[in-house]
Design a protein around this motif. Structure first.
Motif, PDB file in Angstrom:
ATOM      1  N   LYS A 179      21.097   3.550  28.574  1.00 14.38           N
ATOM      2  CA  LYS A 179      21.625   3.833  29.916  1.00 14.38           C
ATOM      3  C   LYS A 179      21.316   5.267  30.336  1.00 14.38           C
ATOM      4  CE  LYS A 179      22.960   1.287  32.039  1.00 14.38           C
ATOM      5  NZ  LYS A 179      22.136   0.334  32.847  1.00 14.38           N
ATOM      6  N   TYR A 184      17.733  -0.906  31.978  1.00 14.63           N
ATOM      7  CA  TYR A 184      18.624  -2.067  31.953  1.00 14.63           C
ATOM      8  C   TYR A 184      18.879  -2.412  30.492  1.00 14.63           C
ATOM      9  CZ  TYR A 184      20.608  -6.550  33.427  1.00 14.63           C
ATOM     10  OH  TYR A 184      21.452  -7.610  33.665  1.00 14.63           O
ATOM     11  N   ASP A 201      24.658  -3.680  30.467  1.00 14.00           N
ATOM     12  CA  ASP A 201      24.648  -4.440  31.714  1.00 14.00           C
ATOM     13  C   ASP A 201      25.024  -5.902  31.481  1.00 14.00           C
ATOM     14  OD1 ASP A 201      23.500  -2.428  33.726  1.00 14.00           O
ATOM     15  OD2 ASP A 201      22.091  -2.296  32.054  1.00 14.00           O
TER      16      ASP A 201
END
Length: 218
Positions: A179, A184, A201
């Motif tokens: 992150k 992602y 995510d």
């Protein structure tokens, strides 16, 4: 999220490609016990991806003990011997086929691990290791996970942007790294419960769920 818009999938190794985490805990527990230091499975699993010296430092801090100069290297050497004694290779079911499928679609794949390059080559079968377009190991960079450096290094070597990468992780340090690199991140609950992985995510319980997700979205 449409997987097809991504050019690259970056895999953590321990707990994602190969099931090594139980052996990591056993070896850390046994070696530190020799020096009167205790460490819990949760600490090892949550720190997965960090360099060995960070693990030793935290273990000593939690035990309220002072780490003598030069002792960390000795502990590292002894831990590696214990790990080798116990380690029994188990590659997660379907991972090789999954990587082959990604490559057939023109997706680049990378391995980004906190383990050393020597360990990565020893833990993975040659055929599987050779599938990766790039390998970034813990001893190849100055700052390991949770810093973004490992994943940014892989993206740079593959000549792709962060937004074009999907990371597959299983631990908080790795998720933070992904992150921080603006990528992602999908997490697998292979060694920790889902509530420890919520910064990702998406979180899946099993590899089968991961494979289905990619099949559906590619």
């Amino acid at each position: 999220m449409k997987v097809k818009k991504f050019k690259t999938v970056l895999f953590d190794m321990d707990g994602v490609v190969v099931d090594t985490m139980p052996y990591h805990f056993i070896s850390w527990f046994e070696v530190l016990k020799r020096y009167g230091v205790r460490i819990s499975p949760m600490t090892i699993f949550e720190m997965e991806g960090a360099k060995w010296d960070a693990v030793i430092k935290l273990a000593y801090e939690q035990s309220g003990k002072k780490l003598a100069a030069g002792l960390a290297d000795k502990i590292r050497f002894e831990r590696e011997k214990i790990f080798k004694k116990y380690f029994n290779r188990y590659i997660f079911d379907g991972i090789s086929e999954f990587i082959k499928s990604l490559k057939k679609q023109g997706v680049l794949v990378g391995l980004v691990t906190g383990s050393s390059l020597k360990e990565a080559k020893r833990f993975l079968p040659k055929e599987l290791y050779s599938m990766f377009n790039v390998v970034v190991a813990g001893d190849m960079i100055k700052r390991s996970k949770p810093y973004p450096d490992p994943y940014l290094t892989a993206a740079k070597q593959l000549d792709v942007l962060s937004k074009e990468c999907v990371v597959i992780e299983n631990a908080p340090y790795g998720i933070k790294s992904a992150k921080a690199a603006k990528m992602y991140c999908i997490a697998l609950a292979t060694s920790l419960p889902k509530d420890k992985l919520l910064e990702a995510d998406r979180v899946f319980n099993t590899h089968k769920e991961l494979y289905k997700y990619f099949d559906k979205n590619s």
